[in-house]
Design a protein around this motif. Structure first.
Motif, PDB file in Angstrom:
ATOM      1  N   ALA A  60       0.835  -1.211   0.000  1.00 59.08           N
ATOM      2  CA  ALA A  60       0.000   0.000   0.000  1.00 59.08           C
ATOM      3  C   ALA A  60       0.871   1.265   0.000  1.00 59.08           C
ATOM      4  O   ALA A  60       0.596   2.221  -0.728  1.00 59.08           O
ATOM      5  N   VAL A  62       5.074   2.985   1.426  1.00 60.40           N
ATOM      6  CA  VAL A  62       6.348   2.839   2.145  1.00 60.40           C
ATOM      7  C   VAL A  62       6.622   4.192   2.804  1.00 60.40           C
ATOM      8  O   VAL A  62       6.678   5.216   2.115  1.00 60.40           O
ATOM      9  N   THR A  63       6.735   4.194   4.126  1.00 57.81           N
ATOM     10  CA  THR A  63       6.933   5.486   4.815  1.00 57.81           C
ATOM     11  C   THR A  63       8.353   6.002   4.551  1.00 57.81           C
ATOM     12  O   THR A  63       9.240   5.254   4.125  1.00 57.81           O
ATOM     13  N   SER A  85       1.653  -3.002 -10.330  1.00 60.02           N
ATOM     14  CA  SER A  85       0.729  -1.900 -10.575  1.00 60.02           C
ATOM     15  C   SER A  85       1.451  -0.560 -10.684  1.00 60.02           C
ATOM     16  O   SER A  85       2.654  -0.442 -10.401  1.00 60.02           O
ATOM     17  N   ALA A  86       0.640   0.436 -11.049  1.00 58.13           N
ATOM     18  CA  ALA A  86       1.147   1.818 -11.090  1.00 58.13           C
ATOM     19  C   ALA A  86       1.579   2.257  -9.695  1.00 58.13           C
ATOM     20  O   ALA A  86       2.561   2.993  -9.525  1.00 58.13           O
ATOM     21  N   VAL A  87       0.822   1.756  -8.685  1.00 58.50           N
ATOM     22  CA  VAL A  87       1.167   2.111  -7.294  1.00 58.50           C
ATOM     23  C   VAL A  87       2.561   1.569  -6.977  1.00 58.50           C
ATOM     24  O   VAL A  87       3.410   2.280  -6.421  1.00 58.50           O
ATOM     25  N   VAL A  90       5.216   3.716  -8.590  1.00 60.26           N
ATOM     26  CA  VAL A  90       5.418   5.009  -7.901  1.00 60.26           C
ATOM     27  C   VAL A  90       6.246   4.799  -6.633  1.00 60.26           C
ATOM     28  O   VAL A  90       7.239   5.497  -6.383  1.00 60.26           O
ATOM     29  N   ILE A  91       5.829   3.778  -5.832  1.00 63.37           N
ATOM     30  CA  ILE A  91       6.534   3.530  -4.563  1.00 63.37           C
ATOM     31  C   ILE A  91       8.008   3.185  -4.840  1.00 63.37           C
ATOM     32  O   ILE A  91       8.917   3.736  -4.214  1.00 63.37           O
ATOM     33  N   PHE A  94      10.016   6.108  -5.690  1.00 69.19           N
ATOM     34  CA  PHE A  94      10.332   6.959  -4.526  1.00 69.19           C
ATOM     35  C   PHE A  94      11.520   6.376  -3.778  1.00 69.19           C
ATOM     36  O   PHE A  94      12.419   7.095  -3.349  1.00 69.19           O
TER      37      PHE A  94
END
Lengths: 127, 527
Positions: A60, A62-63, A85-87, A90-91, A94
């Protein structure tokens, strides 16, 4: 009876010498979880640097604290971040872009491609 | 990407961006399990917001840290601006502030403060002779002793080189005076710093504060009282009295007049002959400064010379005396052709050697008037000679190398040391006038003077007996083997033109005594 929650991660040593870290789907990776993961990887590697495949599909979030932990040197000699996924993309970016990673690290959506790259990276590192 | 009518994620994403834009960096949006591009943007915005939040927090933390450092530096600067770096005591600025505060409290009904001002006696000589490191150690020790004497509520300050102050609050004049006296006693024991032992004393001025007084007045009056303590022989406490202020004002105005007198013809020189006791011949003169004030008449040297020393005019006064003496010596020489051994003695003070260009002044005077340097004798007391600092000693050596002679003035007056006599590079020793008393009646005293004369002779130096007032003394001195003398018996100090007449008579007659037109007497030592 309350069902036992699944463990947040599993770490295993594969037959081809790779370490596999698999995050449980839907998890937010915190600093604490990241430190646990690094400790588990170090334990599995037992002082031998190894290429690592991180299965982060359906993570979901990553802090920032977790990203700082990943920025520190561990037993991993190279890291392939495997997502779908796209998520995940993105993660992963980052992790790659915002944090300064200490070893070669790349994002993959194909596991075979990730394994090939890890093996090449492992050979280059002499692992 | 298909977006169903029930999918509100884009609207909620817009709300999230608005919330973040309004400053709420903790706002987050949960992505859907779909993990599609919209969720990718949601996760991206969440993570950017977190980055921003962390960066801002980091920035704020750093700003807070820097601000704290700046405040600390500012406090340190403030502390440094108000304290004396060497002793850690309050400085003059802080003392002034505390005085102002105390006087404000006085106007609201509190007891007036008392200001005690201390000037160390003998400190300059420690600094000059043993160096600044020892001097600094003495100042630190003095500061510690004064802090022990003062109470928590008092302010101990260093207000100048060797000047300290104690501002005493909330007490009676009697108790404040006791603190001042305790301070005086506290400074008496020698100060030990390693293997160096130093002794200082203090001249202490006390000013009890009063209603409607300003800080400036309190400081000025304490200063005046401190100078009164110095004038009373140092190492004592003086309480300010209005009469002291009048005296100080008068001294200030006299000092101003003396400054202008140096540039007018009010200052002149009188000369007293130095006489050879066997022949009665004048072998030299001592130049003595005289101040003819236009309104007050003749001001005694005992008044204006110390004033010149205190007010920094000694260099100018000394230079003026040397220039005039050399010029007048040249005039006499042009008229009479003086013997080669004829010399003019000039009194000097250590400050002339230590500051300004005494060597240059002497050289210029000699060149300008075509006078040999060997005709000039500089006189200084033993205390003056031994207190010369390194610069003063260099000047003295330069002058000696140029051929100028040196006379030790007032030998035997105080704690004169034979050892010093050997060490000090003098040519002539002037035996103090106090030793001339009872010379005719006290044979033990005669033995003492004889011993001094013989000692001076044994060291290859020349003794001059000073303060010879009668023929009996002159006869005794001649009998004791003293060759040269000076005093009223031979002549009072006379102006340059009268001195010329005395010299003329001396040359033409070679027979003395004689009475001159001005009524001055010049006697031989013949009985």
């Amino acid at each position: 009876m309350t069902p036992v929650p699944p463990p947040p991660m599993t770490v295993s040593l594969l037959s081809d010498g790779l370490v596999r870290l698999r995050w449980t789907a839907g998890l937010t990776v915190t600093g604490e979880l990241a430190r646990d993961a690094v400790a588990a990887v170090d334990q599995v590697c037992a002082g031998q640097p190894r290429p690592m495949l991180v299965d982060m599909a359906a993570t979901a979030a990553v802090t920032r604290e977790a990203r700082v932990v990943f920025g520190q040197k561990s037993s991993a000699s190279a890291i392939a971040l495997l997502g779908k996924s796209a998520v995940d993309r993105v993660i992963a970016n980052f992790v790659l872009g915002v944090s300064a990673v200490p070893v070669p690290t790349r994002f993959f959506t194909s596991e075979p491609a990730a394994v090939v790259w890890l093996q090449q990276a492992g050979d280059a590192a002499g692992a | 990407m298909q977006r169903g009518p029930e999918d509100s994620r884009l609207d909620r994403l817009v709300d999230l961006v608005v919330q973040i834009a309004s400053g709420d960096l903790s706002a987050r949006l949960q992505p859907s399990p779909a993990g599609d591009s919209i969720d990718g943007v949601i996760v991206g915005v969440n993570m950017l917001a977190e980055e921003l939040h962390v960066s801002y927090s980091d920035l704020e933390r750093r700003v807070a840290e820097r601000t704290a450092q700046l405040e600390q530096a500012q406090q340190e600067l403030h502390r440094m601006a108000l304290t004396d770096a060497l002793t850690g005591l309050a400085n003059r600025t802080l003392l002034n502030d505390r005085i102002e505060q105390a006087l404000t409290r006085t106007r609201r009904g509190a007891a007036p403060p008392t200001l005690v001002l201390l000037d160390l006696d003998g400190f300059k000589s420690i600094n000059d002779r043993r160096g600044h490191a020892v001097g600094d150690a003495v100042l630190v020790a003095v500061a510690q002793r004064l802090q022990k004497v003062a109470r928590e509520t008092d302010t101990v300050a260093r207000v100048g080189g060797d000047e300290f102050a104690v501002l005493i609050l909330d007490t009676t004049p009697d108790d404040a005076l006791k603190i001042a006296e305790r301070a005086l006693r506290a400074l008496r024991p020698p100060i030990q710093d390693g293997d160096q032992v130093s002794s200082v004393g203090a001249s202490i001025g006390v000013r009890f504060g009063s209603l409607n007084q300003t800080a400036h007045e309190l400081l000025r009056d304490a200063d005046t009282a401190m100078y009164a303590a110095k004038a009373r022989g140092r190492n004592n406490v003086q309480i300010f009295a209005p009469a002291m202020h009048t005296a100080a004002l008068s001294r200030k105005s006299v000092a101003q007049e003396l400054r202008s007198a140096l540039h007018t013809n009010q200052l002149t020189l009188h000369y007293q002959p130095l006489v050879e006791l066997t022949s009665g011949r004048i072998i030299g003169v001592e130049a003595l400064a005289r101040w003819q004030h236009p309104h007050r008449g003749a001001v005694p040297p005992g008044e204006f010379v110390p004033l010149a020393e205190e007010t920094g005019l000694m260099g100018d006064l000394g230079n003026r005396v040397i220039l005039t003496a050399v010029q007048e010596l040249a005039t006499w020489n042009a008229r009479l052709v003086l013997p080669a051994a004829f010399r003019v003695h000039v009194n000097t003070s250590p400050v002339q050697f230590q500051e300004g260009d005494l060597t240059g002044t002497v050289r210029r005077a000699m060149q300008q008037h075509d006078v040999s340097a060997s005709r000039l004798v500089l006189e200084m007391t033993e205390t003056g000679l031994t207190s010369l600092d390194a610069a003063g000693a260099r000047t003295l050596a330069d002058l000696r190398a140029a051929g100028v002679a040196l006379a030790l003035d007032g030998f035997g007056a105080g704690c004169s040391s034979i050892g010093q006599l050997r060490r000090l590079a003098v040519d002539t020793v002037k035996v103090d006038r106090s030793l001339m008393e009872n010379l005719e009646v006290d044979h033990q005293h005669r033995h003492l003077v004889q011993a001094i004369v013989q000692l001076v002779d044994a060291l290859g130096l020349t003794a001059v007996a000073v303060g010879v007032e009668n023929g009996g003394q002159a006869t005794q001195l001649r009998g004791l083997g003293c060759k040269l003398a000076q005093g009223y018996y031979f002549s009072r100090p006379v102006p340059a033109d009268q001195m010329l007449e005395l010299l003329r008579a001396d040359q033409s007659r070679h027979v003395l005594p004689r009475d001159d037109a001005a009524g001055h007497h010049l006697h031989t030592a013949q009985p």
